[in-house]
Design a protein around this motif. Structure first.
Motif, PDB file in Angstrom:
ATOM      1  N   ILE A 187       0.834  -1.198   0.000  1.00  0.00           N
ATOM      2  CA  ILE A 187       0.000   0.000   0.000  1.00  0.00           C
ATOM      3  C   ILE A 187       0.874   1.255   0.000  1.00  0.00           C
ATOM      4  O   ILE A 187       2.022   1.241   0.454  1.00  0.00           O
ATOM      5  N   ASN A 188       0.317   2.319  -0.488  1.00  0.00           N
ATOM      6  CA  ASN A 188       1.042   3.582  -0.623  1.00  0.00           C
ATOM      7  C   ASN A 188       0.816   4.437   0.621  1.00  0.00           C
ATOM      8  O   ASN A 188      -0.289   4.915   0.875  1.00  0.00           O
ATOM      9  N   PHE A 189       1.887   4.642   1.405  1.00  0.00           N
ATOM     10  CA  PHE A 189       1.760   5.395   2.651  1.00  0.00           C
ATOM     11  C   PHE A 189       1.647   6.903   2.428  1.00  0.00           C
ATOM     12  O   PHE A 189       1.383   7.629   3.382  1.00  0.00           O
ATOM     13  N   THR A 190       1.844   7.369   1.215  1.00  0.00           N
ATOM     14  CA  THR A 190       1.694   8.804   0.966  1.00  0.00           C
ATOM     15  C   THR A 190       0.249   9.263   1.106  1.00  0.00           C
ATOM     16  O   THR A 190      -0.010  10.464   1.246  1.00  0.00           O
ATOM     17  N   PHE A 191      -0.702   8.320   1.086  1.00  0.00           N
ATOM     18  CA  PHE A 191      -2.104   8.664   1.322  1.00  0.00           C
ATOM     19  C   PHE A 191      -2.470   8.574   2.805  1.00  0.00           C
ATOM     20  O   PHE A 191      -3.538   9.042   3.200  1.00  0.00           O
ATOM     21  N   ILE A 192      -1.592   7.967   3.620  1.00  0.00           N
ATOM     22  CA  ILE A 192      -1.911   7.700   5.025  1.00  0.00           C
ATOM     23  C   ILE A 192      -1.288   8.722   5.956  1.00  0.00           C
ATOM     24  O   ILE A 192      -1.957   9.291   6.829  1.00  0.00           O
ATOM     25  N   THR A 193       0.011   8.981   5.812  1.00  0.00           N
ATOM     26  CA  THR A 193       0.707   9.855   6.763  1.00  0.00           C
ATOM     27  C   THR A 193       0.197  11.297   6.778  1.00  0.00           C
ATOM     28  O   THR A 193       0.206  11.925   7.846  1.00  0.00           O
ATOM     29  N   ILE A 234       7.249   9.772   4.943  1.00  0.00           N
ATOM     30  CA  ILE A 234       7.874  10.172   6.208  1.00  0.00           C
ATOM     31  C   ILE A 234       8.065  11.680   6.265  1.00  0.00           C
ATOM     32  O   ILE A 234       8.003  12.287   7.344  1.00  0.00           O
ATOM     33  N   LEU A 235       8.270  12.308   5.131  1.00  0.00           N
ATOM     34  CA  LEU A 235       8.460  13.764   5.111  1.00  0.00           C
ATOM     35  C   LEU A 235       7.211  14.514   5.563  1.00  0.00           C
ATOM     36  O   LEU A 235       7.295  15.681   5.960  1.00  0.00           O
ATOM     37  N   ASP A 236       6.047  13.854   5.505  1.00  0.00           N
ATOM     38  CA  ASP A 236       4.807  14.504   5.960  1.00  0.00           C
ATOM     39  C   ASP A 236       4.652  14.457   7.475  1.00  0.00           C
ATOM     40  O   ASP A 236       3.768  15.122   8.017  1.00  0.00           O
ATOM     41  N   LEU A 237       5.489  13.682   8.155  1.00  0.00           N
ATOM     42  CA  LEU A 237       5.416  13.573   9.618  1.00  0.00           C
ATOM     43  C   LEU A 237       6.382  14.581  10.223  1.00  0.00           C
ATOM     44  O   LEU A 237       7.562  14.290  10.442  1.00  0.00           O
ATOM     45  N   ALA A 257      17.090   4.206  -2.061  1.00  0.00           N
ATOM     46  CA  ALA A 257      15.831   4.892  -2.377  1.00  0.00           C
ATOM     47  C   ALA A 257      15.219   5.529  -1.137  1.00  0.00           C
ATOM     48  O   ALA A 257      14.638   6.624  -1.202  1.00  0.00           O
ATOM     49  N   LEU A 258      15.348   4.868   0.011  1.00  0.00           N
ATOM     50  CA  LEU A 258      14.785   5.403   1.251  1.00  0.00           C
ATOM     51  C   LEU A 258      15.556   6.633   1.720  1.00  0.00           C
ATOM     52  O   LEU A 258      14.961   7.631   2.150  1.00  0.00           O
ATOM     53  N   MET A 259      16.877   6.585   1.636  1.00  0.00           N
ATOM     54  CA  MET A 259      17.696   7.694   2.127  1.00  0.00           C
ATOM     55  C   MET A 259      17.593   8.945   1.246  1.00  0.00           C
ATOM     56  O   MET A 259      17.887  10.043   1.699  1.00  0.00           O
ATOM     57  N   GLN A 260      17.186   8.783  -0.008  1.00  0.00           N
ATOM     58  CA  GLN A 260      17.030   9.948  -0.879  1.00  0.00           C
ATOM     59  C   GLN A 260      16.035  10.952  -0.321  1.00  0.00           C
ATOM     60  O   GLN A 260      16.208  12.175  -0.487  1.00  0.00           O
ATOM     61  N   ASN A 261      15.003  10.471   0.335  1.00  0.00           N
ATOM     62  CA  ASN A 261      14.017  11.365   0.955  1.00  0.00           C
ATOM     63  C   ASN A 261      14.300  11.572   2.440  1.00  0.00           C
ATOM     64  O   ASN A 261      14.005  12.639   2.985  1.00  0.00           O
ATOM     65  N   LEU A 262      14.881  10.568   3.088  1.00  0.00           N
ATOM     66  CA  LEU A 262      15.129  10.681   4.515  1.00  0.00           C
ATOM     67  C   LEU A 262      16.176  11.744   4.823  1.00  0.00           C
ATOM     68  O   LEU A 262      16.197  12.298   5.923  1.00  0.00           O
TER      69      LEU A 262
END
Length: 478
Positions: A187-193, A234-237, A257-262
């Motif tokens: 599932i896409n967490f960009t719709f949840i956070t 995660i950036l929305d939190l 891929a995770l660290m690119q946004n983290l």
């Protein structure tokens, strides 16, 4: 007689007579039994009780709650159903007794640590949000229609996700339209956070629980797009402090891929990527985040595939001016080897952090204990060191004992399963105890010094007051 839930059960037990008391002489002749709480069980219930029971039965149709007096409201909370829709229960009921009943009926015993301070309402809603996310099916895009999260958002500060559903063919799809290879995206967490902005602790595992005969290796796979979307989510939190992505098949490409946004996050204090499959290239990306993150204080990389290059990258990140003052670095169960350990030790000589370091089960070689002992001679900030389950032997034990003679900063040292002698272990414990006692004595000395200074100031004030009293008496006599 109904005992309301506002009365403690312990208080009721204290007022219940023991069997020995009931056997005393004259007890059988008593006519007034004030301690008997069942004296009116056989009588007809009052009209108020009947009304409260009827309101509880029809509560979902007509939610009368605030209109009732306090005593009747307490009685209603004991009778009301624990299966009310969340849309009704969340805004209407705030009493902790109801949410405790609801949690016990739906989830039973709490199996994880509770935050402080905590409330039953928050615990239940967090667990309910977890259930909704864990059972969301990606083939139907369930995450896009979770409107209930907006109502739960004020009560959700921690989110634990222990499984994510695998993509399955929708029931409405024709058999010939089913692809030969199913997608393994979750599932896409960009719709949840964005709907849960108050989350401070986020714990997620990519896998499934209780699969039984439906086991499939795809259930435990993860894609690069999953990590990219998770990083964006995660950036929305904006209040996130603790992030755990563990027990998952995260490899180097996923970590990159995770660290690119983290790397854009500025709030995380604890980052836990333990029990994954991160190698040297993924660790270099983590080191890049470490160099540019202002608030990171604890980094946990337990049980990965970090070798020499990854450890040297972490060591290089620690000595940079932009690196935050890391307090804890956990690298146990990684195949660092001697060269990898040296990459960390070089950083310990050049910087004043971390204060806690774990190198347990990191494949030490013959020359590694000598290097660690030299670092203990030069480093005066390390307080906790774990080198258990590595080879030291008698020679390495002698080196550690010699280094601890002059080291006064190390407070805890774990050397279990290192093949040192009992005498060496006893000496090491003696020196560590000396260091801990010295730190306590310094604190006590500072407290005593401040108390003495305060006492001297008080004595001076008393002396000045007594001198003023003498002058006043002399003036009166004149």
């Amino acid at each position: 007689m109904r005992v309301p839930h506002t009365v403690s059960k312990l208080l009721v037990e204290l007022h219940t007579p023991s069997p020995e008391c009931l056997d005393l002489i004259g007890e059988d002749q008593r006519q007034i039994l004030a301690e008997d709480l069942n004296w009116n069980n056989g009588e007809v219930p009052t009209l108020v009780d009947l009304c409260v029971k009827k309101i509880a039965e029809k509560f979902e149709e007509r939610p009368y709650f605030d209109e009732l007096p306090c005593e009747d409201r307490d009685h209603l909370l004991e009778l009301i159903s624990t299966n009310l829709p969340l849309e009704m229960a969340i805004p209407l009921i705030n009493d902790e007794y109801y949410w405790k009943r609801r949690y016990d009926d739906h989830f039973g015993v709490i199996t994880y640590r509770k935050p402080f301070p905590w409330q039953w309402k928050s615990l239940y809603i967090e667990r309910e949000v977890r259930r909704i996310i864990e059972h969301a099916e990606p083939q139907y895009a369930d995450e896009e229609s979770m409107d209930i999260l907006d109502l739960c958002a004020p009560y959700v500060k921690r989110l634990f996700v222990t499984q994510l559903q695998l993509w399955k063919p929708p029931l409405t799809i024709e058999k010939e339209d089913i692809p030969d290879e199913w997608p393994i995206d979750h599932i896409n967490f960009t719709f949840i956070t964005p709907k849960l902005p108050l989350i401070e602790e986020f714990d997620i595992i990519f896998g499934m629980n209780d699969v039984k005969e439906d086991f499939n290796w795809n259930m435990f796979k993860i894609t690069v797009s999953d990590c990219q979307r998770l990083g964006k989510a995660i950036l929305d939190l904006k209040l996130l402090k603790v992030l755990r992505i563990h027990k998952s098949n995260i490899e180097d490409k996923h970590c990159q891929a995770l660290m690119q946004n983290l790397i854009k996050n500025k709030t995380i204090v604890v980052l836990d990527l333990s029990n994954c499959k991160i190698g040297d290239q993924g660790t270099l990306c983590i080191a890049k985040v470490l160099m540019n993150h202002p608030t990171l204080r604890k980094l946990i990389l337990t049980n990965n595939l970090i070798g020499q290059i990854g450890a040297e990258g972490l060591g290089y990140g620690l000595i940079q001016d932009t690196c935050p003052p890391l307090e804890s670095l956990i690298l146990r169960l990684n195949p660092l080897g001697h060269a990898g350990v040296m990459g960390i030790l070089r950083a310990l000589v050049r910087c004043s952090f971390p204060t806690e370091l774990s190198l347990s089960s990191c494949l030490f070689e013959d020359e590694t204990p000598e290097k660690i002992s030299k670092v203990l001679n030069w480093n005066d900030t390390l307080q906790v060191l774990d080198v258990s389950n590595n080879w030291f032997g008698e020679y390495g034990g002698d080196l550690m004992v010699e280094s601890l003679k002059d080291n006064t900063s190390l407070l805890w040292l774990d050397m279990r399963e290192t093949d040192i002698t009992p005498q060496q272990n006893m000496l090491i414990r003696k020196y560590l105890l000396r260091n801990r006692n010295d730190s306590v004595e310094e604190d006590e000395a500072s407290i005593v010094e401040s108390e003495e200074q305060t006492g001297e100031d008080q004595d001076e004030e008393v002396m000045e007051e007594s001198i003023e009293d003498v002058h006043e008496n002399v003036e009166e006599m004149e």
